[in-house]
Structure formats: structure tokens, C-alpha cells
Enzyme design. Structure first.
Site, PDB file in Angstrom:
ATOM      1  N   HIS A  10      -2.160  -9.359  -7.230  1.00 27.45           N
ATOM      2  CA  HIS A  10      -1.899  -8.911  -5.855  1.00 27.45           C
ATOM      3  C   HIS A  10      -3.066  -9.213  -4.912  1.00 27.45           C
ATOM      4  O   HIS A  10      -2.886  -9.699  -3.799  1.00 27.45           O
ATOM      5  CB  HIS A  10      -1.649  -7.400  -5.858  1.00 27.45           C
ATOM      6  CG  HIS A  10      -0.531  -6.963  -6.760  1.00 27.45           C
ATOM      7  ND1 HIS A  10       0.798  -7.173  -6.462  1.00 27.45           N
ATOM      8  CD2 HIS A  10      -0.565  -6.327  -7.960  1.00 27.45           C
ATOM      9  CE1 HIS A  10       1.544  -6.666  -7.433  1.00 27.45           C
ATOM     10  NE2 HIS A  10       0.750  -6.161  -8.360  1.00 27.45           N
TER      11      HIS A  10
HETATM   12  O1  RIB Z   1      -0.447  -2.344  -5.939  1.00 27.11           O
HETATM   13  C1  RIB Z   1      -1.413  -3.341  -6.203  1.00 27.11           C
HETATM   14  C2  RIB Z   1      -2.775  -2.874  -5.812  1.00 27.11           C
HETATM   15  O2  RIB Z   1      -3.111  -1.712  -6.560  1.00 27.11           O
HETATM   16  C3  RIB Z   1      -3.872  -3.908  -6.143  1.00 27.11           C
HETATM   17  O3  RIB Z   1      -4.882  -3.834  -5.179  1.00 27.11           O
HETATM   18  C4  RIB Z   1      -4.379  -3.454  -7.487  1.00 27.11           C
HETATM   19  O4  RIB Z   1      -5.743  -3.806  -7.698  1.00 27.11           O
HETATM   20  C5  RIB Z   1      -4.268  -1.976  -7.354  1.00 27.11           C
HETATM   21  O5  RIB Z   1      -5.422  -1.518  -6.658  1.00 27.11           O
END
Ligand code: RIB
Ligand code: CA
Length: 312
Positions: free
Chosen positions: A239
Site C-alpha cells: 500500500h
Molecule cells: O491499510 C494499509 C496501511 O495500514 C498501510 O500504511 C500499512 O502499512 C498499514 O499501516
């Protein structure tokens, strides 16, 4: 002229991958990396940031901000996915803790020193950003841009049926930031979920003879195992690297001006990002939201970014 950026992170393996790219990206000047609790507790996040920077030894070391406890205990335990130390149990060494100042002070000082010039790339809960804006409201108009990984438009959440993890961890902070008059961009799960780092892509990453490769080979195999066990996936989401690509290569993303708010009290919906898409919306547009991307090019840019890091 490289873009001055601050990365606010809760490492987490996907934050770590984004740091590997950002710290060696020639178009970025990473002036600070600030820690925030999320995937792991605040002190562990600070330690992980320090360990990652030490392991990577970038050409220019960023200032490091120390995470401080959130106003309310972290509601989610990330250990199922990120391990006890947030990095899959890699238990990276740290020579000495340099993080002397709280993240919110490092951010505020950097923005005030370079008004309208600093982009904050927020890859964890928005606790630090909200504190900066609450303690010095003038800074909301002095931040160049705020690029955030978080929320979901139409898809389900990932930590609850309604909420994405970063927003869920501190919905009050997210609401403060989303309703602030700063220039904001949001990269939601609807876009970041489209990218899976598969085993084939993993085999294209730098090998363990490089600083970057040594770090990735330490923290990613446990992530692959966790994803296979928990989700039955043969690969992992990245992500934060997708969100970083939106800051480096905005031309690869489709953006839409939208009106967003955050549910902070719902028993089932706490942390949900709510967008007003009625025919006659009552809410004012307050954020640019990524609704699509050139996925193949984004993936190649991520792989190229890690290859660049390995050459340094
Ligand atoms: O939902 C994804 C996010 O949540 C990303 O930033 C991952 O590192 C967690 O922090
Ligand atoms: Ca993160």
C-alpha cells in the site's frame, strides 16, 4: 530541483519498502522520516525507522522523529501481519537511537523553515499530522502538500468491514486532517489493493549483497508467510509504496476532487471514510482522491526505484 518531503511512517514492511525507494529517489529530498505508532507500538516504530535508515545508509540521512503515544491506545494489533517487531521478526540492530525530538516537532520545524515547499507523505495513522495542525493551525496553509495512504471509497475496509487500518487507528486525527484547509491527496485501498508483490516480482528485487536487498530479504519472507496463512494470497500488498508512487509520479494516477469526512463514533463503522457523492452534495470538496492508476507502469516504477537504491 528535488521535491522536499517528509515521510511519516509506522514500519511495517510496506512502509519499509517505501523508505527504500524514497531515500534513494533522485527527484526527492527526504528531509525527515517521522515515526508514528500503528502497525507496531510507537517506541517500536521509532526503533524501526532508526534501524531501517542505518541499514540503508542513504547518501543524505534524514532527521528522524520519535513517535509519541497516541491520545487513545492503538485499537488494532498489527502483530498478526507484521510480527512482534513490526518487521516480521527481523529484529534489526540499532547502533544508537538518534531520534531525540517528537515527530510532531520535527514536522512543524521543517514546514516552518521551508514554508509552502515541503510535501508530507503520510503512510500511517494521522496522529502526528493532526497534532501539528492542532498545535499550530497556521501550518495547515504552510504545508506544500499532504499525500496520504488511507481510507476506502467503495471497497471494504481491511481492519474492519468498514475501515482501512490507518484511519481506524486514529479516526479523530484523520478527521482533523481531512477537514483542515491543507492541500490534500488521498490514495485509498481501492487503488492500493490493486498491486500485489508476487513471488515473481520478489525475485526481481535487489539481492542480499546490497543494503536494500539485505533489508528486503530479512523482512519480506515473513510478510509473504503471514499473507499466505491469513489471506491465502501468494503475494503481499504494498500500500505505502503505491502511495509513494503517487507523490513521485502523479501522472500515473487518476485523481478526483471529492468531499470526505470520517466516522469517529460508530460501533461498527468507526474509522470509515465517508464521501458525499449525492447529486447535490452538501459537503464542500476538500481532498483529491486517487480513483485509478496505470498499474503496470506503477509496478515497474517501484521495481526501478528499488534497483536505483541498490546501486547506491
Ligand atoms: O491499510 C494499509 C496501511 O495500514 C498501510 O500504511 C500499512 O502499512 C498499514 O499501516
Ligand atoms: Ca503504513
Amino acid at each position: 530541483m528535488p521535491k522536499k518531503v517528509i515521510l511519516d511512517v509506522d514500519p511495517g514492511f510496506d512502509d519499509a519498502i517505501a523508505l527504500c525507494i524514497a531515500l534513494f529517489e533522485p527527484t526527492l529530498d527526504v528531509i525527515a522520516v517521522t515515526s508514528v505508532g500503528g502497525n507496531c507500538p510507537p517506541d517500536q516504530a521509532t526503533r524501526n525507522v532508526q534501524a531501517i535508515v542505518e541499514q540503508l545508509d542513504p547518501p543524505r540521512w534524514p532527521r528522524i522523529g520519535a513517535a509519541s503515544p497516541p491520545d487513545c491506545p492503538l485499537p488494532a494489533d498489527g502483530r498478526y501481519q507484521f510480527g512482534e517487531d513490526g518487521l516480521g521478526g527481523a529484529n534489526l540492530d540499532v547502533a544508537e537511537l538518534r531520534a531525540r525530538h517528537p515527530s510532531e516537532k520535527v514536522i512543524a520545524d521543517a514546514v516552518r523553515a521551508e514554508p509552502n515547499s515541503v510535501t508530507i507523505i503520510a503512510l500511517g495513522p494521522l496522529t502526528n499530522i493532526a497534532r501539528v495542525f492542532q498545535r499550530d493551525p497556521e501550518l495547515t496553509s504552510l504545508v506544500g502538500e499532504l499525500v496520504m495512504m488511507g481510507g476506502t471509497i467503495d471497497g471494504p475496509g481491511n481492519i474492519t468491514p468498514a475501515a482501512e487500518f490507518n484511519i481506524y487507528c486514529d479516526p479523530e486525527a484523520a478527521r482533523t486532517v481531512f477537514l483542515s484547509p491543507s492541500t490534500k491527496t488521498l490514495i485509498p485501498l481501492d487503488v492500493t489493493n490493486q498491486v500485489i508483490l508476487s513471488f515473481d516480482l520478489f525475485n526481481r528485487l535487489p539481492d542480499a549483497s546490497t543494503n536494500v536487498g539485505k533489508l528486503l530479504h530479512a523482512i519480506l519472507p515473513p510478510a509473504f508467510r503471514a499473507y499466505r496463512q491469513r489471506f491465502g494470497l501468494e503475494g503481499i500488498h504494498v500500500h505505502d509504496s503505491v502511495a509513494l508512487m503517487a507523490a513521485i509520479h502523479p501522472e500515473l494516477f487518476t485523481m478526483r476532487e471529492m468531499a470526505v469526512d470520517v466516522e469517529t463514533v460508530g460501533e461498527l463503522t468507526r474509522g470509515a471514510t465517508i464521501f458525499d457523492r449525492r447529486r447535490v452534495p452538501a459537503w464542500r470538496h476538500n481532498i483529491a482522491v486517487a480513483t485509478g492508476m496505470d498499474k503496470a507502469t506503477v509496478i515497474e516504477a517501484m521495481i526501478a526505484g528499488l534497483a536505483t537504491a541498490a546501486k547506491r
